[in-house]
Design an enzyme around this catalytic site. Structure first.
Site, mmCIF file in Angstrom:
data_model
loop_
_atom_site.group_PDB
_atom_site.id
_atom_site.type_symbol
_atom_site.label_atom_id
_atom_site.label_comp_id
_atom_site.label_asym_id
_atom_site.label_seq_id
_atom_site.Cartn_x
_atom_site.Cartn_y
_atom_site.Cartn_z
ATOM 1 N N GLY A 28 42.939 34.244 29.756
ATOM 2 C CA GLY A 28 42.971 35.240 28.685
ATOM 3 C C GLY A 28 42.673 36.643 29.171
ATOM 4 O O GLY A 28 42.668 36.903 30.378
ATOM 5 N N GLU A 32 49.332 43.116 32.558
ATOM 6 C CA GLU A 32 50.697 43.085 33.112
ATOM 7 C C GLU A 32 50.871 42.041 34.213
ATOM 8 O O GLU A 32 51.974 41.575 34.450
ATOM 9 C CB GLU A 32 51.094 44.474 33.647
ATOM 10 C CG GLU A 32 51.337 45.513 32.582
ATOM 11 C CD GLU A 32 52.579 45.231 31.728
ATOM 12 O OE1 GLU A 32 53.492 44.530 32.204
ATOM 13 O OE2 GLU A 32 52.615 45.703 30.578
ATOM 14 N N HIS A 34 49.559 38.988 34.233
ATOM 15 C CA HIS A 34 49.883 37.743 33.532
ATOM 16 C C HIS A 34 51.311 37.802 32.978
ATOM 17 O O HIS A 34 52.061 36.823 33.035
ATOM 18 C CB HIS A 34 48.920 37.520 32.364
ATOM 19 C CG HIS A 34 47.480 37.394 32.761
ATOM 20 N ND1 HIS A 34 46.538 38.338 32.432
ATOM 21 C CD2 HIS A 34 46.812 36.427 33.447
ATOM 22 C CE1 HIS A 34 45.358 37.958 32.877
ATOM 23 N NE2 HIS A 34 45.490 36.800 33.515
ATOM 24 N N GLN A 58 34.457 26.565 36.338
ATOM 25 C CA GLN A 58 34.698 27.317 37.576
ATOM 26 C C GLN A 58 33.740 28.490 37.732
ATOM 27 O O GLN A 58 33.840 29.244 38.703
ATOM 28 C CB GLN A 58 36.151 27.774 37.668
ATOM 29 C CG GLN A 58 36.562 28.835 36.683
ATOM 30 C CD GLN A 58 38.073 29.023 36.688
ATOM 31 O OE1 GLN A 58 38.821 28.174 36.233
ATOM 32 N NE2 GLN A 58 38.542 30.128 37.232
ATOM 33 N N GLY A 144 49.352 33.592 40.578
ATOM 34 C CA GLY A 144 49.415 34.885 41.243
ATOM 35 C C GLY A 144 48.994 34.803 42.708
ATOM 36 O O GLY A 144 48.041 34.105 43.068
ATOM 37 N N LYS A 146 47.605 37.148 44.108
ATOM 38 C CA LYS A 146 46.330 37.877 44.203
ATOM 39 C C LYS A 146 45.188 36.903 44.476
ATOM 40 O O LYS A 146 44.287 37.187 45.243
ATOM 41 C CB LYS A 146 46.043 38.644 42.910
ATOM 42 C CG LYS A 146 44.782 39.484 43.016
ATOM 43 C CD LYS A 146 44.648 40.412 41.837
ATOM 44 C CE LYS A 146 43.904 39.771 40.702
ATOM 45 N NZ LYS A 146 42.442 39.674 40.957
ATOM 46 N N VAL A 173 50.625 42.394 40.663
ATOM 47 C CA VAL A 173 50.972 43.614 39.919
ATOM 48 C C VAL A 173 49.800 44.582 40.031
ATOM 49 O O VAL A 173 48.632 44.180 39.897
ATOM 50 C CB VAL A 173 51.267 43.283 38.439
ATOM 51 C CG1 VAL A 173 51.563 44.564 37.653
ATOM 52 C CG2 VAL A 173 52.424 42.309 38.331
ATOM 53 N N LEU A 181 45.708 44.684 39.201
ATOM 54 C CA LEU A 181 45.270 44.397 37.835
ATOM 55 C C LEU A 181 44.398 43.151 37.845
ATOM 56 O O LEU A 181 44.678 42.181 38.551
ATOM 57 C CB LEU A 181 46.480 44.166 36.932
ATOM 58 C CG LEU A 181 47.301 45.402 36.616
ATOM 59 C CD1 LEU A 181 48.556 45.026 35.845
ATOM 60 C CD2 LEU A 181 46.477 46.383 35.800
ATOM 61 N N SER A 183 41.503 41.035 34.960
ATOM 62 C CA SER A 183 40.789 41.047 33.673
ATOM 63 C C SER A 183 39.412 41.667 33.848
ATOM 64 O O SER A 183 38.829 42.187 32.900
ATOM 65 C CB SER A 183 40.645 39.626 33.130
ATOM 66 O OG SER A 183 41.911 39.034 33.023
#
Ligand code: AMP
Length: 273
Positions: A28, A32, A34, A58, A144, A146, A173, A181, A183
């Site tokens: 959640g 961008e 996601h 986690q 991702g 990342k 991204v 990016l 969260s």
């Protein structure tokens, strides 16, 4: 867009679909990054399922589970506008009972890098990803680059447990100023955000060194550490795509990874060369 919170209801609902299913698992607070996973899933599949589940297993004790950003209504809108067909939105009690079967991350690759400072983190990641994949049974699942270590461990899990899903890696991204990016970026103050730009700077500098033919581990990582200073560095590493330490960059087979703490926020990033 159909929203389902019960795993068994979703499993039954998906039996109606005799077509390719793309799956994007998330925690959640969608951004961008996601959305690019969702776009790729839409390009490659007839039906797209996204899950939003802030997975408690986690997070270690004392980590930011309680503070993790929650944007449920905005997330639903983003999914709807991105053309998601089914949003899986379970509660913790839908996903976990008491006395649970869990997966254990591999003893080496699960306990280096992020796993060395977050020892049970990848057990939680692999367990929830296994549950989600079993519920959705997708043709393809999108992750991702990342989170390169997470991606590597999911590849291992799917291979070693002979699972029937294609794992699709998606490029990172970035903001206009190159910050990846995340969260967690909302936790950064203006000053911390400036400091965080040392992360993409260090990766850019590493890439520039490689372009000039400087390929050695020591030269590249010490230059990156200088750029990142005075941030608290968890690791700066140069690995091959199988996650073995490289003494020299091998073009086409290298990931340079970094994780630092900015204020109280852990930020990670990497570059694939
Ligand atoms: P999270 O909600 O943070 O668990 O992330 C869900 C998925 O989105 C994971 O596969 C992440 O690797 C991926 N992701 C997170 N940030 C980015 C980004 N900036 N670019 C591309 N993918 C990302």
């Amino acid at each position: 867009m159909k929203i389902i919170s019960s795993p068994l209801e979703l499993k039954n609902y998906l039996k109606n679909y005799n077509c390719s299913i793309g799956f994007v698992p998330t925690m959640g607070a969608l951004h961008e990054g996601h959305i690019s996973l969702i776009k790729k899933a839409k390009e490659q599949n007839e039906v797209v399922v996204v899950s939003i589940f802030l997975n408690p297993t986690q997070f270690l004790k004392g980590e930011d589970l309680d503070k993790y950003p929650k944007k449920d209504e905005a997330d639903k809108k983003i999914c709807e506008l991105s053309g998601v067909d089914i949003l899986f939105f379970p509660q913790v009690s839908d996903m976990y009972g008491v006395d649970e079967v869990t997966l254990l991350a591999p003893k080496v690759r699960g306990y280096v890098l992020e796993g060395s400072s977050r020892p049970s983190h990848f057990n939680g990641v692999l367990t929830v990803v296994m549950k989600l994949l079993n519920i959705v049974n997708p043709t393809r699942a999108y992750f991702g680059k990342k989170d390169a270590q997470q991606l590597n461990l999911i590849f291992l899990m799917v291979k070693q447990l002979f699972m029937d899903v294609e794992i699709v890696p998606v490029d990172t991204v970035r903001e206009k100023d190159a910050l990846a990016l995340s969260s967690r970026n909302v936790f950064l103050t203006e000053h911390q955000r400036e400091e965080a730009l040392k992360i993409p700077s260090s990766l850019r500098s590493a890439t520039a060194m490689v372009t000039k033919g400087v390929l050695g581990y020591e030269e590249i990582t010490s230059n990156m550490r200088e750029i990142l200073s005075p941030l608290e560095i968890f690791y700066v590493e140069i690995l091959d795509r199988e996650f073995n330490r490289l003494s020299k960059v091998e073009i086409g087979n290298t990931i340079i990874l970094v994780e630092v703490k900015v204020g109280n926020t852990r930020l990670l990033d990497n570059i694939w060369l």
